[in-house]
Design a protein around this motif. Structure first.
Motif, short mmCIF file in Angstrom:
data_model
loop_
_atom_site.label_atom_id
_atom_site.label_comp_id
_atom_site.label_asym_id
_atom_site.label_seq_id
_atom_site.Cartn_x
_atom_site.Cartn_y
_atom_site.Cartn_z
N LYS A 119 -9.76 87.26 -100.98
CA LYS A 119 -8.75 88.21 -100.49
C LYS A 119 -8.95 89.59 -101.12
O LYS A 119 -8.89 90.61 -100.43
CB LYS A 119 -7.34 87.70 -100.79
N MET B 247 -1.20 91.43 -103.02
CA MET B 247 -2.22 90.48 -102.57
C MET B 247 -2.34 89.30 -103.54
O MET B 247 -2.40 88.14 -103.13
CB MET B 247 -3.58 91.18 -102.44
N THR C 36 -8.00 83.74 -103.92
CA THR C 36 -7.64 85.07 -104.39
C THR C 36 -8.84 86.01 -104.42
O THR C 36 -8.76 87.17 -103.99
CB THR C 36 -7.02 85.00 -105.80
N SER D 280 -8.17 85.74 -95.64
CA SER D 280 -7.47 85.25 -96.83
C SER D 280 -7.68 83.75 -97.03
O SER D 280 -6.95 83.12 -97.80
CB SER D 280 -5.96 85.54 -96.69
N THR E 51 -10.27 92.80 -99.03
CA THR E 51 -9.34 93.93 -98.96
C THR E 51 -10.04 95.22 -99.39
O THR E 51 -9.90 96.26 -98.73
CB THR E 51 -8.12 93.68 -99.85
#
Length: 477
Positions: A311, A347, A308, A304, A315
């Protein structure tokens, strides 16, 4: 050898008595006995694949020593790539060869060309996904200097082949299991009693809950075109309880069995259906696999740390890989991608680690908000499970279409009364025990008569429903 087989009912007491009566306080003999027992346990399935397990063990053991003692970084990396490549090569051949061949042929033919590549009748070695990941984590940890290589071949072999976790986990780490293997172990009555209790609850989950759900799930999914919407919906819900009871039941039996020998395994399930969002669900479901992908894939990809976009990308990668790990079918990939989509709101908003405590901790009942969160999370999970259980993507889509029509409001076509009562009883016990390691660890009935009556009821139900022996779902992975 299945945990829920007559063979295991004889195997476990014999090994237990030999272990404590003849090898007590003799660490070397204890480890040799457990290793031999583990190989016998595995050979009872198919002795031919025992040699593959032994080869994988030797490969990782030897590679670990070479990586550890080598000072040249290029050579260390070469040994790592060689070991990882061979391990993944075996896993890929046995588990994914036909999948890639069939999809490659379909692609070629869609372009107008003829393809004459045939698939093979390949037997998937039971537990190969689990013991491969044991070995991979070991050599990767050595490469990054997190641990030193193990020079005792017996102790390392036992780490890989330890029979309670050999065929379906939990996926152990060398940092957790190897120190226990190397440490003298002495008989502890309380630990043995705790192990027997956890084994009993595991059998209840498997035999009473999972296998009874399987009876309905198999009929509904195998004949989904003939069922009305309400029946299909209940079939999906029952599969959610089947796979939870089946896999967490296996984990409880494995962890409880290991306690009998003085070795503690990693917790693998932490009451996942009491989760308030999907992020919390994945911190509670198949914990050893989720943490493996986090440590050896998600974090190396950047985790992370990169904003954004990183991440979100990472993911999706770990969930799709996790789905593919479960099986060579597009349904598993879609199942993983769906869970990644469900994770996105948390998230992106940064609330994915909001729920780290137990729901309604210290209380009997949850709040209305928590009830709503539990229902939404469970519903999303059930929806994703449809893809996991379906034979192919077309089957899954047709199944979902069958739910969302007017027949959803019709009376279900099966009598679900008995299984509904069993699930309700199961979830009540799980709810009151949700702050423990497992539901009946420290039971909520203080009265001795009531407590023993409960245990005898569980034993009765296990034997009553234990006549139809069914293989554990995760053996196929």
């Amino acid at each position: 050898m299945l945990f829920n087989s007559l063979e295991f009912m004889f195997f476990l007491p014999i090994v237990y008595l030999l272990y404590w009566c003849f090898t007590n306080k003799k660490l070397g003999l204890q480890n040799i006995l457990l290793l031999v027992s583990s190989y016998i346990f595995y050979a009872c399935w198919d002795w031919r694949f025992l040699f593959l397990l032994m080869f994988s063990t030797f490969l990782d053991y030897f590679s670990g020593i070479q990586i550890d003692k080598e000072q040249n970084q290029i050579k260390r990396k070469l040994w790592l790539f060689l070991c990882v490549g061979i391990n993944l090569g075996f896993l890929g051949f046995f588990k994914y060869y036909n999948f890639f061949i069939e999809n490659f042929v379909a692609l070629i033919e869609s372009l107008g060309f003829q393809a004459h590549i045939s698939s093979l009748q390949i037997i998937l070695p039971v537990g190969i996904s689990f013991y491969t990941f044991h070995g991979l984590s070991y050599v990767i940890d050595i490469y990054y200097r997190r641990i030193s290589s193990e020079r005792n071949f017996i102790e390392y072999s036992l780490f890989v082949s330890y029979f309670p976790l050999l065929v379906a986990g939990p996926i152990e780490r060398a940092t957790h299991l190897l120190p226990q293997i190397k440490k003298p172990r002495f008989f502890n009555r309380e630990q043995s009693v705790a192990g027997l209790k956890q084994i009993l609850w595991g059998f209840f989950k498997k035999v009473v809950i999972a296998d009874n759900c399987a009876f309905f799930v198999n009929q509904i999914f195998n004949n989904s075109a003939e069922q009305n919407g309400s029946t299909l919906f209940l079939g999906a819900v029952l599969f959610a309880f089947q796979i939870y009871g089946d896999f967490s039941g296996y984990s409880d039996i494995a962890i409880g069995t290991s306690k009998l020998f003085g070795i503690n395994l990693l917790k693998n399930f932490n009451f996942p259906y009491f989760s308030r969002d999907i992020s919390e669900f994945w911190r509670r479901w198949h914990i050893s696999l989720s943490s493996w992908f986090r440590d050896y894939l998600y974090i190396p990809l950047g985790g992370s740390r990169g904003g954004t976009w990183m991440k979100v990308r990472n993911t999706f990668i770990i969930f799709i890989v996790s789905g593919f790990w479960h099986g060579a079918n597009w349904t598993f990939i879609v199942w993983g991608a769906l869970n990644a989509v469900f994770m996105m709101p948390a998230m992106i908003s940064g609330t994915n680690r909001h729920y780290l405590d137990v729901v309604a901790q210290g209380k009997i009942f949850p709040t209305l908000k928590e009830i709503f969160q539990l229902i939404i999370t469970f519903t999303l999970t059930v929806f994703a499970w449809i893809f996991f259980r379906s034979e192919n993507l077309s089957h899954a889509i047709d199944y979902i279409k069958g739910i969302f029509n007017k027949s959803f409001f019709l009376i279900p076509e099966f009598d679900f009364k008995i299984i509904s009562v069993l699930i309700l009883f199961f979830m009540v016990v799980e709810w009151f025990g949700r702050e423990q390691d497992y539901a009946i660890d420290k039971f909520f009935l203080n009265n001795k008569l009531l407590r023993y009556s409960f245990f005898y009821l569980i034993i009765f139900l296990v034997f009553w429903f234990g006549t139809d022996k069914q293989q554990f779902i995760y053996f196929q992975f």
